[in-house]
Design a protein around this motif. Structure first.
Motif, short mmCIF file in Angstrom:
data_model
loop_
_atom_site.label_atom_id
_atom_site.label_comp_id
_atom_site.label_asym_id
_atom_site.label_seq_id
_atom_site.Cartn_x
_atom_site.Cartn_y
_atom_site.Cartn_z
N ASP A 1 -8.95 5.58 4.95
CA ASP A 1 -8.43 4.92 6.15
C ASP A 1 -9.44 3.95 6.76
O ASP A 1 -9.09 3.15 7.62
N ASP A 2 -10.69 4.05 6.30
CA ASP A 2 -11.72 3.10 6.73
C ASP A 2 -11.75 1.85 5.85
O ASP A 2 -12.59 0.97 6.02
N PHE A 3 -10.82 1.79 4.88
CA PHE A 3 -10.68 0.66 3.95
C PHE A 3 -11.87 0.50 3.01
O PHE A 3 -12.06 -0.57 2.43
N ILE A 4 -12.65 1.56 2.82
CA ILE A 4 -13.72 1.56 1.85
C ILE A 4 -13.20 2.15 0.54
O ILE A 4 -12.62 3.24 0.52
N VAL A 5 -13.41 1.43 -0.57
CA VAL A 5 -12.92 1.87 -1.87
C VAL A 5 -13.71 3.09 -2.34
O VAL A 5 -14.94 3.10 -2.31
N PHE B 1 -6.82 0.09 -6.66
CA PHE B 1 -7.90 0.40 -5.72
C PHE B 1 -7.47 1.60 -4.87
O PHE B 1 -6.44 1.56 -4.19
N TYR B 2 -8.27 2.66 -4.86
CA TYR B 2 -8.02 3.83 -4.02
C TYR B 2 -9.03 3.82 -2.87
O TYR B 2 -10.25 3.83 -3.12
N PHE B 3 -8.54 3.81 -1.64
CA PHE B 3 -9.44 3.64 -0.50
C PHE B 3 -9.02 4.53 0.66
O PHE B 3 -7.86 4.95 0.77
N PRO C 1 0.82 -1.21 0.00
CA PRO C 1 0.00 0.00 0.00
C PRO C 1 0.86 1.26 0.00
O PRO C 1 1.89 1.32 0.66
N ILE C 2 0.41 2.25 -0.77
CA ILE C 2 1.06 3.55 -0.78
C ILE C 2 -0.02 4.62 -0.68
O ILE C 2 -1.21 4.34 -0.81
N THR C 3 0.39 5.86 -0.45
CA THR C 3 -0.53 6.99 -0.48
C THR C 3 -0.28 7.77 -1.76
O THR C 3 0.86 8.08 -2.10
N LEU D 1 -5.29 9.40 -1.17
CA LEU D 1 -5.93 8.17 -0.72
C LEU D 1 -4.91 7.04 -0.68
O LEU D 1 -3.84 7.13 -1.30
N ASN D 2 -5.23 5.99 0.04
CA ASN D 2 -4.41 4.79 0.02
C ASN D 2 -4.64 4.04 -1.29
O ASN D 2 -5.72 4.09 -1.87
N LYS D 3 -3.61 3.36 -1.74
CA LYS D 3 -3.72 2.64 -3.01
C LYS D 3 -3.01 1.30 -2.94
O LYS D 3 -1.91 1.18 -2.42
#
Length: 222
Positions: free
Chosen positions: A165-169, A161-163, A128-130, A140-142
């Protein structure tokens, strides 16, 4: 026009999901995948007895739809598209049901992509990266999901996938054949809860009159 839209959807978004529903990624990669899946209610999937949904695509003035009824535990699938109804079992796909199964794999992937992260074997998931998301331009996380070069209906494809911090895409990018430039970029929005399974009902392209969405979604539990 309908035939061309069907072909377009299958080509741009069908994925290599004919693998067994098991995962062989590393422990750290599984952790991220599982967090995304769990955020969408993956723990409740084991209790799903039946899921029905209609897959829709609106582009400019055209509309395409097809409806599915799926029993995950047995693999029984029924397609209703126009005047055609096709029923088959995913364990015994033949030349007659092959085209229907390609459509099912495509539509199911759009519906449940967060679960495919842990279902599909032989895939790789990046660290994972930002990064700046392509639509919202927010940080977002990716993670990137890449399918193997052999097997499945469209081998070698990649999904970013970009999501949050709640891990929702929130957004994703599809890259056919793991190309550097995106083949398609869409949003993930209008999440709704169906007996503990969270599904994004709408996907839109930026600056285009195009929307992929789900209607008539029903999730029946044991």
């Amino acid at each position: 026009m309908k035939k061309s839209i069907i072909l377009l959807i299958i080509l741009i978004a069908s994925v290599s999901c004919k693998h067994k529903q098991e995962t062989k990624v590393t422990e750290k990669e599984v952790s991220i995948a599982e967090k995304i899946a769990k955020a969408n209610g993956f723990k409740n999937w084991k209790n799903v007895a039946l899921i029905n949904f209609t897959f829709n695509v609106d582009k400019d003035t055209t509309h395409f739809e097809r409806s599915w009824s799926w029993t995950p535990k047995t693999g029984d699938v029924t397609l209703i598209s126009g005047k055609d109804t096709i029923s088959y079992n995913r364990k015994t796909v033949d030349s007659i049901s092959l085209k229907a199964d390609k459509g099912f794999i495509n539509d199911k992937f759009w519906l449940l992509a967060p679960f495919q992260l842990v279902w599909d074997s032989g895939t790789s998931i990046s660290e994972p990266i930002t990064e700046e998301a392509p639509i919202s331009k927010t940080q977002l996380n990716k993670i990137t999901l890449t399918y193997p070069n052999e097997g499945g209906y469209t081998p070698g494809d990649a999904y970013d996938f970009y999501f949050g911090d709640d891990f929702i895409v929130k957004e994703w990018t599809f890259r056919r054949g793991n190309a550097k430039e995106p083949t398609m970029v869409t949003s993930w929005e209008n999440y709704q809860d169906f007996n503990g399974v969270k599904i994004a009902l709408e996907h839109k392209k930026p600056e285009e009159n195009w929307k992929l969405y789900f209607t008539d979604v029903k999730v029946k539990m044991n």
